[in-house]
Design a protein around this motif. Structure first.
Motif, mmCIF file in Angstrom:
data_model
loop_
_atom_site.group_PDB
_atom_site.id
_atom_site.type_symbol
_atom_site.label_atom_id
_atom_site.label_comp_id
_atom_site.label_asym_id
_atom_site.label_seq_id
_atom_site.Cartn_x
_atom_site.Cartn_y
_atom_site.Cartn_z
ATOM 1 N N LEU A 52 0.820 -1.208 0.000
ATOM 2 C CA LEU A 52 0.000 0.000 0.000
ATOM 3 C C LEU A 52 0.856 1.262 0.000
ATOM 4 O O LEU A 52 0.555 2.228 -0.709
ATOM 5 C CB LEU A 52 -0.927 0.008 1.215
ATOM 6 N N ARG A 53 1.920 1.252 0.781
ATOM 7 C CA ARG A 53 2.796 2.426 0.815
ATOM 8 C C ARG A 53 3.400 2.670 -0.576
ATOM 9 O O ARG A 53 3.485 3.814 -1.039
ATOM 10 C CB ARG A 53 3.901 2.230 1.855
ATOM 11 N N GLY A 54 3.808 1.591 -1.232
ATOM 12 C CA GLY A 54 4.353 1.728 -2.579
ATOM 13 C C GLY A 54 3.325 2.276 -3.551
ATOM 14 O O GLY A 54 3.633 3.132 -4.390
ATOM 15 N N LEU A 55 2.082 1.792 -3.447
ATOM 16 C CA LEU A 55 1.021 2.294 -4.317
ATOM 17 C C LEU A 55 0.760 3.771 -4.061
ATOM 18 O O LEU A 55 0.638 4.567 -5.008
ATOM 19 C CB LEU A 55 -0.262 1.495 -4.101
ATOM 20 N N LEU A 56 0.654 4.149 -2.799
ATOM 21 C CA LEU A 56 0.381 5.547 -2.474
ATOM 22 C C LEU A 56 1.493 6.459 -2.971
ATOM 23 O O LEU A 56 1.238 7.577 -3.430
ATOM 24 C CB LEU A 56 0.192 5.713 -0.968
ATOM 25 N N ALA A 57 2.751 5.983 -2.886
ATOM 26 C CA ALA A 57 3.869 6.774 -3.392
ATOM 27 C C ALA A 57 3.743 6.970 -4.899
ATOM 28 O O ALA A 57 3.962 8.074 -5.424
ATOM 29 C CB ALA A 57 5.186 6.090 -3.046
ATOM 30 N N ARG A 58 3.367 5.915 -5.611
ATOM 31 C CA ARG A 58 3.215 6.015 -7.072
ATOM 32 C C ARG A 58 2.036 6.914 -7.441
ATOM 33 O O ARG A 58 2.133 7.736 -8.359
ATOM 34 C CB ARG A 58 3.023 4.615 -7.669
ATOM 35 N N LEU A 59 0.914 6.752 -6.738
ATOM 36 C CA LEU A 59 -0.249 7.597 -7.006
ATOM 37 C C LEU A 59 0.073 9.068 -6.741
ATOM 38 O O LEU A 59 -0.313 9.953 -7.511
ATOM 39 C CB LEU A 59 -1.431 7.159 -6.139
ATOM 40 N N THR A 60 0.779 9.314 -5.646
ATOM 41 C CA THR A 60 1.124 10.686 -5.288
ATOM 42 C C THR A 60 2.024 11.315 -6.344
ATOM 43 O O THR A 60 1.798 12.457 -6.767
ATOM 44 C CB THR A 60 1.811 10.722 -3.917
ATOM 45 N N ARG A 61 3.045 10.570 -6.771
ATOM 46 C CA ARG A 61 3.933 11.108 -7.810
ATOM 47 C C ARG A 61 3.146 11.384 -9.089
ATOM 48 O O ARG A 61 3.361 12.409 -9.748
ATOM 49 C CB ARG A 61 5.065 10.115 -8.092
ATOM 50 N N ARG A 62 2.239 10.480 -9.414
ATOM 51 C CA ARG A 62 1.452 10.625 -10.645
ATOM 52 C C ARG A 62 0.600 11.895 -10.619
ATOM 53 O O ARG A 62 0.583 12.675 -11.566
ATOM 54 C CB ARG A 62 0.585 9.382 -10.821
ATOM 55 N N PHE A 63 -0.131 12.106 -9.534
ATOM 56 C CA PHE A 63 -1.081 13.209 -9.500
ATOM 57 C C PHE A 63 -0.458 14.531 -9.059
ATOM 58 O O PHE A 63 -0.924 15.595 -9.475
ATOM 59 C CB PHE A 63 -2.273 12.846 -8.618
ATOM 60 N N GLU A 64 0.570 14.478 -8.233
ATOM 61 C CA GLU A 64 1.239 15.718 -7.846
ATOM 62 C C GLU A 64 1.984 16.329 -9.026
ATOM 63 O O GLU A 64 2.226 17.538 -9.057
ATOM 64 C CB GLU A 64 2.209 15.470 -6.690
ATOM 65 N N ALA A 65 2.330 15.505 -10.003
ATOM 66 C CA ALA A 65 3.035 16.020 -11.183
ATOM 67 C C ALA A 65 2.120 16.833 -12.087
ATOM 68 O O ALA A 65 2.589 17.585 -12.944
ATOM 69 C CB ALA A 65 3.639 14.865 -11.976
ATOM 70 N N ASP A 66 0.798 16.698 -11.909
ATOM 71 C CA ASP A 66 -0.170 17.395 -12.755
ATOM 72 C C ASP A 66 -0.614 18.701 -12.110
ATOM 73 O O ASP A 66 -1.071 18.723 -10.971
ATOM 74 C CB ASP A 66 -1.412 16.533 -12.984
ATOM 75 N N GLY A 67 -0.489 19.780 -12.839
ATOM 76 C CA GLY A 67 -1.123 21.032 -12.444
ATOM 77 C C GLY A 67 -0.521 21.764 -11.267
ATOM 78 O O GLY A 67 -1.142 22.668 -10.715
ATOM 79 N N GLN A 68 0.689 21.404 -10.858
ATOM 80 C CA GLN A 68 1.299 22.131 -9.749
ATOM 81 C C GLN A 68 1.862 23.470 -10.242
ATOM 82 O O GLN A 68 2.493 23.547 -11.295
ATOM 83 C CB GLN A 68 2.443 21.317 -9.137
ATOM 84 N N ALA A 69 1.596 24.516 -9.471
ATOM 85 C CA ALA A 69 2.215 25.806 -9.783
ATOM 86 C C ALA A 69 3.730 25.672 -9.621
ATOM 87 O O ALA A 69 4.213 24.911 -8.774
ATOM 88 C CB ALA A 69 1.671 26.891 -8.853
ATOM 89 N N GLN A 70 4.472 26.392 -10.426
ATOM 90 C CA GLN A 70 5.929 26.261 -10.389
ATOM 91 C C GLN A 70 6.519 26.656 -9.039
ATOM 92 O O GLN A 70 7.635 26.262 -8.707
ATOM 93 C CB GLN A 70 6.548 27.099 -11.506
ATOM 94 N N THR A 71 5.796 27.444 -8.289
ATOM 95 C CA THR A 71 6.306 27.877 -6.984
ATOM 96 C C THR A 71 6.079 26.835 -5.899
ATOM 97 O O THR A 71 6.569 26.992 -4.786
ATOM 98 C CB THR A 71 5.618 29.182 -6.554
ATOM 99 N N LEU A 72 5.349 25.773 -6.212
ATOM 100 C CA LEU A 72 5.054 24.744 -5.212
ATOM 101 C C LEU A 72 5.865 23.488 -5.467
ATOM 102 O O LEU A 72 6.013 23.053 -6.604
ATOM 103 C CB LEU A 72 3.564 24.389 -5.228
ATOM 104 N N GLN A 73 6.372 22.900 -4.409
ATOM 105 C CA GLN A 73 7.035 21.614 -4.505
ATOM 106 C C GLN A 73 5.986 20.512 -4.428
ATOM 107 O O GLN A 73 5.062 20.592 -3.611
ATOM 108 C CB GLN A 73 8.043 21.448 -3.358
#
Length: 219
Positions: A124-145
């Protein structure tokens, strides 16, 4: 799904692209309470080739995973792409014959398979890490990590992991449908493109792009 030949999508890459672009799928399962549906963000894993594997998680309180363990049968996941209402007024042929009616343009993929339950904290931790990377990569303002699991306290994450259960669906069969005015004349298709762009509501622009892309492929 009703699939006239001119609307059927058979290219695996195109179906995968729609699933990735619109990852919130509707999981339909025949469970202990009859037919049930859950709306889940899915990760599509195609590293092993073929149709791929769908990965997601549900709340531990959700009866879905217990129904899957009890062998209640297979599951179907529905992915919906852009859609838009098409007015008869968009068709130039309306002025000539008036023999036109409204319709709706849309795209969709249906995937079938059986659910494997993953009640394992490491998985589950591995899945959540992959999901987070997938969705955090979309639509983030350049000023946000991008947010990472490590940004939250470890004990908090461990507690959250106890509240969810993972599911894995190895896709056995898929159907794709892209209804984008392919059954209309080229002139009417151009009218749909212009009409959608002029109206510019909801997903009109996305549908106009797809109608135009397919028109260009056919020319």
């Amino acid at each position: 799904m009703y699939l006239p030949a001119h609307f059927e999508e058979t290219e695996l890459a195109a179906m995968h692209a729609l699933m990735r672009a619109h990852p919130l799928g509707t999981l339909v399962l025949h469970g202990s309470a009859g037919l049930v549906a859950d709306h889940l963000p899915f990760l599509l894993d195609t590293e092993g080739g073929g149709p791929g594997i769908l990965l997601a998680h549900v709340a531990r309180a959700n009866a879905l995973w217990r129904d899957a363990l009890a062998g209640q049968g297979g599951a179907m996941v529905l992915f919906q792409g852009p859609s838009a209402y098409v007015s008869p007024n968009f068709y130039p042929s309306k002025a000539e014959t008036h023999r036109v009616v409204p319709t709706y343009n849309y795209s969709a993929v249906h995937a079938w398979g059986r659910i494997t339950v993953r009640d394992d904290a490491r998985w589950l931790r591995g899945l959540l890490a992959r999901l987070t990377r997938r969705f955090e990569a979309d639509g983030q303002a350049q000023t946000l990590q991008p947010w990472r699991i490590g940004d939250a306290p470890a004990d908090f994450i461990e507690a959250q992991l106890q509240k969810i259960v993972g599911i894995e669906i190895a896709i056995e069969r898929m159907e794709g449908k892209v209804k984008m005015s392919q059954n209309r004349s080229d002139t009417d298709r151009r009218g749909v493109i212009e009409g959608l762009r002029r109206r510019a509501q909801g997903e009109d622009g996305l549908v106009a792009e797809e109608v135009e892309r397919r028109l260009q492929e056919d020319c």
